[in-house]
Design a protein around this motif. Structure first.
Motif, short mmCIF file in Angstrom:
data_model
loop_
_atom_site.label_atom_id
_atom_site.label_comp_id
_atom_site.label_asym_id
_atom_site.label_seq_id
_atom_site.Cartn_x
_atom_site.Cartn_y
_atom_site.Cartn_z
N CYS A 89 0.86 -1.18 0.00
CA CYS A 89 0.00 0.00 0.00
C CYS A 89 0.90 1.23 0.00
O CYS A 89 1.09 1.90 1.01
N LEU A 90 1.49 1.51 -1.16
CA LEU A 90 2.42 2.62 -1.32
C LEU A 90 2.41 3.01 -2.79
O LEU A 90 2.56 2.14 -3.66
N PRO A 91 2.23 4.31 -3.08
CA PRO A 91 2.26 4.71 -4.49
C PRO A 91 3.64 4.48 -5.09
O PRO A 91 4.65 4.55 -4.38
N PRO A 92 3.69 4.24 -6.39
CA PRO A 92 5.01 4.14 -7.03
C PRO A 92 5.73 5.47 -6.91
O PRO A 92 5.09 6.53 -6.85
N PRO A 93 7.04 5.43 -6.88
CA PRO A 93 7.79 6.68 -6.77
C PRO A 93 7.45 7.61 -7.93
O PRO A 93 7.39 7.18 -9.08
N ALA A 94 7.23 8.88 -7.63
CA ALA A 94 6.96 9.87 -8.66
C ALA A 94 8.17 9.97 -9.58
O ALA A 94 9.30 10.15 -9.11
N ASP A 95 7.95 9.82 -10.87
CA ASP A 95 9.03 9.91 -11.86
C ASP A 95 10.18 8.97 -11.54
O ASP A 95 11.34 9.27 -11.86
N ASN A 96 9.87 7.84 -10.90
CA ASN A 96 10.88 6.84 -10.55
C ASN A 96 12.03 7.38 -9.71
O ASN A 96 13.17 6.91 -9.80
N ILE A 97 11.75 8.39 -8.93
CA ILE A 97 12.76 8.91 -8.01
C ILE A 97 12.20 8.86 -6.60
O ILE A 97 11.03 8.57 -6.40
N GLY A 98 13.00 9.12 -5.68
CA GLY A 98 12.57 9.16 -4.29
C GLY A 98 13.56 9.99 -3.51
O GLY A 98 14.48 10.59 -4.08
N VAL A 99 13.38 10.00 -2.23
CA VAL A 99 14.26 10.73 -1.34
C VAL A 99 15.36 9.77 -0.88
O VAL A 99 15.05 8.68 -0.37
N ILE A 100 16.60 10.13 -1.08
CA ILE A 100 17.70 9.28 -0.61
C ILE A 100 17.89 9.53 0.88
O ILE A 100 18.13 10.65 1.31
N LEU A 101 17.76 8.45 1.67
CA LEU A 101 17.90 8.53 3.12
C LEU A 101 19.29 8.14 3.60
O LEU A 101 19.73 8.58 4.66
N TRP A 102 19.95 7.28 2.82
CA TRP A 102 21.28 6.81 3.21
C TRP A 102 21.96 6.28 1.96
O TRP A 102 21.32 5.66 1.11
N GLN A 103 23.28 6.48 1.88
CA GLN A 103 24.03 6.03 0.72
C GLN A 103 25.36 5.47 1.17
O GLN A 103 26.08 6.12 1.94
N GLY A 104 25.67 4.28 0.71
CA GLY A 104 26.97 3.68 0.94
C GLY A 104 27.66 3.44 -0.38
O GLY A 104 27.25 3.98 -1.41
N ALA A 105 28.68 2.61 -0.39
CA ALA A 105 29.41 2.31 -1.62
C ALA A 105 28.55 1.49 -2.59
O ALA A 105 28.58 1.72 -3.80
N LYS A 106 27.78 0.55 -2.06
CA LYS A 106 26.94 -0.30 -2.91
C LYS A 106 25.46 -0.18 -2.60
O LYS A 106 24.63 -0.51 -3.44
#
Length: 183
Positions: A89-106
């Motif tokens: 029960c979640l809409p697909p990401p608008a324009d296939n993007i989202g909010v980046i909450l965390w980023q690592g190397a992979k």
């Protein structure tokens, strides 16, 4: 899990994964990473349809670090819930993007825009969900039109669900009470 523990798990996953992985999360883990105070959870809800992962690699690494994927229902420790499309029960990401909450190397952890997270809360809209929405309302800007648009983009099995329709009306009333205004 609190924010520190989630980030520790994410760092361990990132170090162990063989390939680039993008997990699209929602629910309590997303709110925790958005700094909702005192919010805790046993699971990290991952929207499988909006994520990109080698599931075997993810399951293997997650099990190694003590964060199994979809354990038995009576499991009482931290885990990843890999939510399949029919239960999502979640809409697909608008324009296939989202909010980046965390980023690592992979590993990249994304979530939806605020209105999308709110729409996902309407399937239950219990006291905890209302608290999450109040936090989002205080911290981030969103409009009523954005929430309605996000609800209209929910997967078909949820879009016209009577519970969601009623809870959308309840949300409108609650926001008016919380802000002491009329929407």
């Amino acid at each position: 899990m609190n924010k520190e523990k989630i980030i520790n798990y994410l760092e361990l996953l990132d170090a162990g994964l063989a390939a680039r992985t993008s997990l699209y999360i929602y629910g309590s883990a997303a709110l925790i990473l958005l700094d909702e105070p005192e919010r805790m959870s046993l699971d990290i809800d991952v929207a499988s349809a909006y994520s990109e992962a080698d599931q075997n690699d993810l399951r293997h690494v997650a099990a190694q670090i003590g964060l199994p994927v979809n354990p038995e229902a009576d499991y009482q420790y931290d885990y990843i819930e890999w939510v399949l499309p029919l239960r999502l029960c979640l809409p697909p990401p608008a324009d296939n993007i989202g909010v980046i909450l965390w980023q690592g190397a992979k590993l990249t952890i994304k979530t939806g825009f605020i209105a999308e997270l709110i729409a996902s809360k309407l399937i239950r809209y219990d006291e905890t969900d209302r608290g999450d929405i109040q936090f989002l309302l205080k911290q981030f800007h969103f409009t009523w039109a954005e929430v309605c648009s996000a609800v209209n983009r929910l997967p078909a099995q949820f879009r016209n669900d009577i519970v969601i329709t009623e809870n959308l009306k309840n949300l409108k009333n609650d926001i008016g009470i919380w802000e002491n205004t009329v929407i």
